[in-house]
Scaffold this motif. Structure first.
Motif, PDB file in Angstrom:
ATOM      1  N   PRO A  36       4.417  14.902   7.643  1.00  0.00           N
ATOM      2  CA  PRO A  36       3.245  14.196   8.201  1.00  0.00           C
ATOM      3  C   PRO A  36       3.572  12.780   8.671  1.00  0.00           C
ATOM      4  N   ASN A  82       6.552   6.598  -3.833  1.00  0.00           N
ATOM      5  CA  ASN A  82       5.267   6.967  -4.436  1.00  0.00           C
ATOM      6  C   ASN A  82       5.236   8.456  -4.769  1.00  0.00           C
ATOM      7  N   TRP A  93     -10.666   8.831   5.151  1.00  0.00           N
ATOM      8  CA  TRP A  93      -9.243   8.586   5.394  1.00  0.00           C
ATOM      9  C   TRP A  93      -8.900   7.202   4.844  1.00  0.00           C
ATOM     10  N   TRP A 109      -5.601  11.047  11.209  1.00  0.00           N
ATOM     11  CA  TRP A 109      -5.633  10.118  10.083  1.00  0.00           C
ATOM     12  C   TRP A 109      -5.125   8.730  10.456  1.00  0.00           C
ATOM     13  N   ARG A 160      -7.307   4.826   6.091  1.00  0.00           N
ATOM     14  CA  ARG A 160      -7.429   3.738   7.068  1.00  0.00           C
ATOM     15  C   ARG A 160      -8.861   3.193   7.144  1.00  0.00           C
ATOM     16  N   ASP A 203       0.835  -1.198   0.000  1.00  0.00           N
ATOM     17  CA  ASP A 203       0.000   0.000   0.000  1.00  0.00           C
ATOM     18  C   ASP A 203       0.871   1.250   0.000  1.00  0.00           C
ATOM     19  N   SER A 204       0.684   2.073  -1.011  1.00  0.00           N
ATOM     20  CA  SER A 204       1.499   3.275  -1.122  1.00  0.00           C
ATOM     21  C   SER A 204       0.671   4.532  -0.894  1.00  0.00           C
ATOM     22  N   VAL A 205      -0.623   4.354  -0.708  1.00  0.00           N
ATOM     23  CA  VAL A 205      -1.504   5.507  -0.503  1.00  0.00           C
ATOM     24  C   VAL A 205      -1.076   6.223   0.775  1.00  0.00           C
ATOM     25  N   PHE A 206      -1.015   7.562   0.717  1.00  0.00           N
ATOM     26  CA  PHE A 206      -0.583   8.333   1.887  1.00  0.00           C
ATOM     27  C   PHE A 206      -1.701   8.346   2.931  1.00  0.00           C
ATOM     28  N   PRO A 207      -1.452   7.779   4.101  1.00  0.00           N
ATOM     29  CA  PRO A 207      -2.534   7.693   5.090  1.00  0.00           C
ATOM     30  C   PRO A 207      -2.922   9.036   5.673  1.00  0.00           C
ATOM     31  N   TRP A 208      -2.049  10.051   5.539  1.00  0.00           N
ATOM     32  CA  TRP A 208      -2.340  11.354   6.152  1.00  0.00           C
ATOM     33  C   TRP A 208      -3.126  12.268   5.229  1.00  0.00           C
ATOM     34  N   PHE A 209      -3.402  11.827   4.015  1.00  0.00           N
ATOM     35  CA  PHE A 209      -4.272  12.598   3.117  1.00  0.00           C
ATOM     36  C   PHE A 209      -5.581  11.856   2.936  1.00  0.00           C
ATOM     37  N   ARG A 210      -6.631  12.615   2.799  1.00  0.00           N
ATOM     38  CA  ARG A 210      -7.913  11.986   2.473  1.00  0.00           C
ATOM     39  C   ARG A 210      -7.813  11.404   1.064  1.00  0.00           C
ATOM     40  N   ILE A 229       8.235   3.285   0.735  1.00  0.00           N
ATOM     41  CA  ILE A 229       7.221   3.219  -0.328  1.00  0.00           C
ATOM     42  C   ILE A 229       6.493   4.562  -0.483  1.00  0.00           C
ATOM     43  N   HIS A 230       6.329   5.295   0.617  1.00  0.00           N
ATOM     44  CA  HIS A 230       5.668   6.594   0.510  1.00  0.00           C
ATOM     45  C   HIS A 230       6.576   7.611  -0.191  1.00  0.00           C
TER      46      HIS A 230
END
Lengths: 279, 291
Positions: free
Chosen positions: B202, B184, A144, B279, A146, A98-105, B180-181
């Motif tokens: 963040p 990305n 989010w 988040w 998560r 998972d590369s999606v940034f967790p701190w952005f919606r 990975i972040h």
């Protein structure tokens, strides 16, 4: 280009030109490992190419080199004529993890690359919403990450690279950890977006790493097989699209499947093609 | 049980524990009536603290608002006592939070600089690592000699104590940012500054929460330490003054005040950082099995 590679159309400049690329790693015990050995390959624009091979065969390493995240020990990679010297937004990547940034919606994730390019807010939001709609996630735009399932996170990642407008998309076993149903849904999403982009600006070139034979046969125009860092097979899949589970029973695809299973060591190996290493 | 009801229950339990401690203190004051010197109980009861001790705070009032200081012939009064507490508290809190902010920002920036490039690492790392090893309280006399008892000296001292913690915490947190972040962001076209602003900062926030709370505690220690050794005002100054004359009740009253300030400060930062890291799935305070 090694003999036996799928022929490139006459006068067509390859979108990706890989020339004698090798990559050597040094292990902690001091020994060296050749993850890639003298790979040469041309990939025309708009092609959907699956890179198939067992774990550790070098396919992800090649993808990282094309993405500019890893330097080749030798050789060059050109994308649209320019030598790859580092990552760039024209080469999008969907990672295995998972590369999606967790701190952005969710929507801010999809807008990320557009924001990097300085696109105006209204414009990028409209584009992000379009791609979220296309991947079926419009209803969770403000959520989010998560709060999303693994399959939804992959949809976000796919929407993000498509929204960013990359010409070359690299997907490194993106759906490997997903269940059968979700994986098939995501195949449809991916192919829809690929074909949609084709209707507008010409299809994007996709490199899709997998070790799932059926996945490769469902998605690919062309399959390239790797074994222990070497390119051992390269063939076209001419079966008509859209391909369903029934399509996999077509004689052509069944023959391809046996061939791939042979390369993966699950069946007797097919005879080596001229010019191809057959370790 | 709903989460809201469980939280309400926990609050009542916490309040009950506080009340029980207060009662225990009172019982101790009755059971142990020993005095450090005549009229100065070792364990002052609440009736002493709320009257005589509170009134004695007027001794530290420096004048103003038409209230004459005791040192200039003024009478002890509750107004002077309250003004004194407010005045000395402001002195302590202003030094503390200015020093803490400067130290936190400097430590954070230096910690980020270590990961920014090979050159910034070479420039920053050796010096900062050297400063890290110096024991904080051993530096009090040095800061006192450099800056005297001036405001800037205490701020510099608190900032130094906080800065080294943030420096170490930031280096550690940046090292734990998921590759990975970063990959990305780079493949999506992020430049270095954008990468730091939108990914590194963040990503390190949750890990820096612990640094933040440790540094707040260190800042209180550094601030009071500095006040013990060379201040003419502030809560630490009152404690040192009280110690010289064995005024245990005054020391206890100031200690209570410190508990209130630190608790409020920690609660405020807890809420702020919880919002900033909303988040992330916040780690529960209980073990999962206990839920």
């Amino acid at each position: 280009m090694p003999e036996g590679c799928a022929p490139v159309e006459a006068n067509a400049t390859p979108k990706i030109a890989i020339r004698a690329v090798s990559r050597r790693f040094r292990r902690a015990d001091g020994q060296t490992v050749d993850a890639l050995a003298d790979i040469s390959l041309d990939i025309p624009a708009g092609e959907f190419v699956c890179l198939v091979g067992a774990s550790g065969c070098g396919k992800s390493t090649l993808l990282q080199i094309i993405a500019g995240l890893l330097a080749a020990s030798a050789g060059t990679v050109r994308v649209a004529g320019s030598i790859v010297a580092g990552p760039g937004p024209e080469r999008g990547m969907v990672f295995q993890k998972d590369s999606v940034f967790p701190w952005f919606r969710v929507i801010d994730n999809v807008e990320y690359g557009l924001r990097c390019r300085g696109m105006k807010r209204a414009e990028r939001e409209a584009l992000a919403r379009h791609y979220l709609e296309r991947v079926g996630l419009a209803h969770v735009a403000r959520a989010w990450p998560r709060e999303l399932s693994g399959g939804m996170l992959k949809r976000v990642a796919v929407a993000t690279v498509f929204a960013n407008g990359a010409d070359v998309l690299m997907l490194d076993e993106p759906f490997g950890a997903l269940d059968y149903v979700t994986r098939h849904q995501l195949h449809d999403v991916l192919l829809d977006l690929w074909e949609e982009s084709g209707a507008q600006t010409g299809r994007r070139t996709i490199l899709f790493v997998t070790h799932d034979v059926d996945e490769a046969l469902t998605l690919a125009d062309r399959i390239i097989v790797f074994r222990t860092g070497r390119l051992v097979d390269d063939f076209r899949v001419a079966a008509p699209r859209p391909r369903t589970t029934d399509s996999l029973l077509l004689p052509e695809l069944v023959a391809h499947k046996h061939r791939l299973l042979g390369h993966l060591g699950l069946e007797r190996l097919p005879p080596p093609r001229p010019g191809m290493a057959n370790a | 049980m709903s989460a809201a009801r469980r939280m309400a229950g926990e609050r009542w339990v916490a309040l009950g524990v506080l009340l029980a401690l207060a009662v225990l203190w009172q019982v101790l004051s009755v059971l142990y009536p020993v005095e450090a010197q005549p009229g100065e109980p070792m364990v002052p009861g609440w009736q002493v603290l709320a009257t005589r001790t509170l009134l004695s705070m007027a001794d530290y009032w420096r004048g103003g608002f038409g209230v004459t200081p005791v040192s200039e012939g003024g009478q002890r009064s509750y107004l002077a006592a309250m003004l004194s507490l407010v005045d000395n508290s402001i002195d302590t809190l202003v030094r503390l939070y200015i020093g803490w902010t400067l130290g936190a920002v400097a430590g954070l920036l230096l910690g980020l600089a270590v990961s920014w490039s090979a050159w910034t690492r070479r420039l920053v790392d050796p010096g900062a690592q050297f400063l890290r090893t110096l024991p904080l309280l051993a530096m009090v006399p040095l800061f006192q000699l450099w800056f005297g008892s001036y405001f800037i000296g205490k701020i510099a001292f608190v900032g130094y104590g906080v800065g080294v913690l943030w420096f170490a915490g930031t280096i550690n947190a940046v090292g734990n940012v998921a590759q990975i972040h970063i990959d990305n962001a780079r493949t999506l076209g992020a430049g270095k500054l954008h990468l730091y602003r939108t990914v590194v900062l963040p990503a390190i926030l949750p890990e820096l929460r612990s640094t933040l709370f440790v540094s707040l505690a260190a800042a209180w220690g550094a601030e009071l330490g500095a006040e013990y050794l060379g201040a003419q005002s502030g809560l630490g100054y009152i404690i040192v003054f009280a110690q010289q004359f064995a005024y245990l009740d005054r020391m206890f009253l100031v200690a209570l005040l410190l508990i209130v300030y630190t608790s409020l400060g920690f609660a405020a930062f807890d809420r702020l950082t919880a919002w900033m890291t909303r988040w992330s799935a916040r780690a529960g305070r209980e073990l999962p099995a206990a839920r």
